[in-house]
Design an enzyme around this catalytic site. Structure first.
Site, short mmCIF file in Angstrom:
data_model
loop_
_atom_site.label_atom_id
_atom_site.label_comp_id
_atom_site.label_asym_id
_atom_site.label_seq_id
_atom_site.Cartn_x
_atom_site.Cartn_y
_atom_site.Cartn_z
N ARG A 114 42.44 59.56 18.47
CA ARG A 114 41.09 59.33 18.96
C ARG A 114 40.11 59.11 17.81
O ARG A 114 39.17 58.31 17.91
CB ARG A 114 40.61 60.53 19.81
CG ARG A 114 41.52 60.93 20.96
CD ARG A 114 41.43 60.02 22.16
NE ARG A 114 42.09 58.75 21.99
CZ ARG A 114 43.43 58.58 21.99
NH1 ARG A 114 44.24 59.61 22.13
NH2 ARG A 114 43.94 57.38 21.85
N GLN A 159 28.33 64.71 27.22
CA GLN A 159 29.69 65.22 27.45
C GLN A 159 30.67 64.58 26.48
O GLN A 159 31.81 65.04 26.37
CB GLN A 159 30.13 64.91 28.87
CG GLN A 159 29.28 65.53 29.96
CD GLN A 159 29.70 65.06 31.34
OE1 GLN A 159 30.87 65.18 31.72
NE2 GLN A 159 28.78 64.48 32.09
N ASN A 160 30.25 63.52 25.81
CA ASN A 160 31.14 62.77 24.93
C ASN A 160 31.35 63.50 23.61
O ASN A 160 30.42 64.10 23.07
CB ASN A 160 30.57 61.38 24.67
CG ASN A 160 30.43 60.57 25.95
OD1 ASN A 160 31.14 60.82 26.92
ND2 ASN A 160 29.50 59.63 25.96
N VAL A 161 32.55 63.40 23.09
CA VAL A 161 32.85 64.04 21.81
C VAL A 161 32.71 63.06 20.65
O VAL A 161 32.88 63.45 19.49
CB VAL A 161 34.26 64.67 21.82
CG1 VAL A 161 34.35 65.76 22.87
CG2 VAL A 161 35.35 63.63 22.04
N ASP A 162 32.40 61.80 20.94
CA ASP A 162 32.20 60.83 19.85
C ASP A 162 30.84 61.06 19.20
O ASP A 162 30.01 61.83 19.69
CB ASP A 162 32.33 59.39 20.38
CG ASP A 162 31.28 59.03 21.42
OD1 ASP A 162 30.08 59.10 21.10
OD2 ASP A 162 31.66 58.67 22.55
N HIS A 176 30.90 69.28 24.95
CA HIS A 176 32.36 69.43 24.92
C HIS A 176 32.95 69.35 23.52
O HIS A 176 34.15 69.14 23.36
CB HIS A 176 33.01 68.36 25.82
CG HIS A 176 32.64 68.51 27.26
ND1 HIS A 176 32.70 67.49 28.17
CD2 HIS A 176 32.19 69.60 27.95
CE1 HIS A 176 32.31 67.92 29.35
NE2 HIS A 176 31.99 69.19 29.25
N GLY A 197 26.23 57.14 33.00
CA GLY A 197 27.67 56.95 32.80
C GLY A 197 28.53 58.15 33.07
O GLY A 197 29.48 58.41 32.32
N THR A 198 28.24 58.87 34.14
CA THR A 198 29.08 60.01 34.48
C THR A 198 29.33 60.04 35.98
O THR A 198 28.46 59.67 36.77
CB THR A 198 28.45 61.34 34.02
OG1 THR A 198 29.24 62.44 34.50
CG2 THR A 198 27.03 61.49 34.52
#
Length: 228
Positions: free
Chosen positions: A56, A86-89, A104, A171-172
């Site tokens: 990833r 919520q994105n980990v990027d 997250h 976007g969720t």
């Protein structure tokens, strides 16, 4: 300045080429989610967990923020913008957003196995980790909130939602908890916008913008012009 709180999910980064779990060609088709994203999975096979998140990271390095990310940065000219993701990027940060709260975890970070408060940021030349990787004498794991683990940043996110003058969801699917519950903490009468090409059911009064993140943020900016 009015407080504009924006909650983003996987659809925010999809246009940057970041694969999601839930799409038809998503990562759950390739990996059983509980093997690569749960506390039990980590205990069973930490080597697989490290392999998965290394993959990833390499994908993320090749990605770039999309116009949706950049549009949210532009909103900081007129609003006090706080992003809850919520994105980990790290695409919000790379786009230039100044206030980002990750629910997250963060893909480009690892933390000590023996001290969860000890967090290290990986650089482009050191993306790959393993069960034997040590940093400053500590074995490390992905700085990710796995299923079956608490979400330590949820309470700060609730406080942000409760203080919002305007609340936006982008976007969720609104099915991943506890993040999906944030809308419940928004004060009565606060304008709420929901951007998604396939929106979930939302309470009355929420304005739905039925399109992807980039086009949706463009429309959002037009709507917000009247609320400054």
């Amino acid at each position: 300045m009015k407080k504009l709180v924006i909650s983003t999910g996987a659809g925010m980064s999809a246009e940057s080429g970041i694969r999601t779990f839930r799409d038809s060609d998503g990562l759950w088709e390739e990996y059983p989610v509980m093997d690569v994203a749960s506390a039990d999975g980590y205990r069973r096979n930490p080597a697989l967990i490290h392999k998965f998140y290394n993959e990833r990271r390499h994908q993320l390095i090749a990605a770039k923020p999309n116009p949706g990310h950049l549009g949210l940065v532009d909103l900081e000219k007129d609003f006090d913008v706080q992003i809850i993701t919520q994105n980990v990027d790290d695409l919000h940060e790379r786009a230039g957003s100044s206030k980002v709260l990750h629910l997250h975890g963060e893909l480009m970070k690892v933390r000590a196995v023996d001290n969860e408060d000890l967090v290290f940021t990986l650089d482009r030349d050191h993306l790959d980790t393993s069960v034997n990787t040590q940093i400053q004498g500590h074995y490390v794991r992905p700085h990710i909130v796995f299923f079956q683990e608490a979400v330590p940043n949820f309470d700060p996110a609730v406080n942000l939602a409760a203080d919002a003058d305007i609340f936006v969801i982008i976007g969720t699917s609104l099915v991943v908890y506890p993040a999906a519950a944030l809308i419940r903490y928004v004060r009565r009468g606060v304008p709420i916008f929901y951007i998604d090409p396939n929106p979930a059911e939302v309470p009355p009064g929420v304005e739905v913008i039925r399109c992807g993140a980039s086009e949706g943020v463009k429309i959002l900016k037009e709507r917000l012009a009247a609320l400054r």
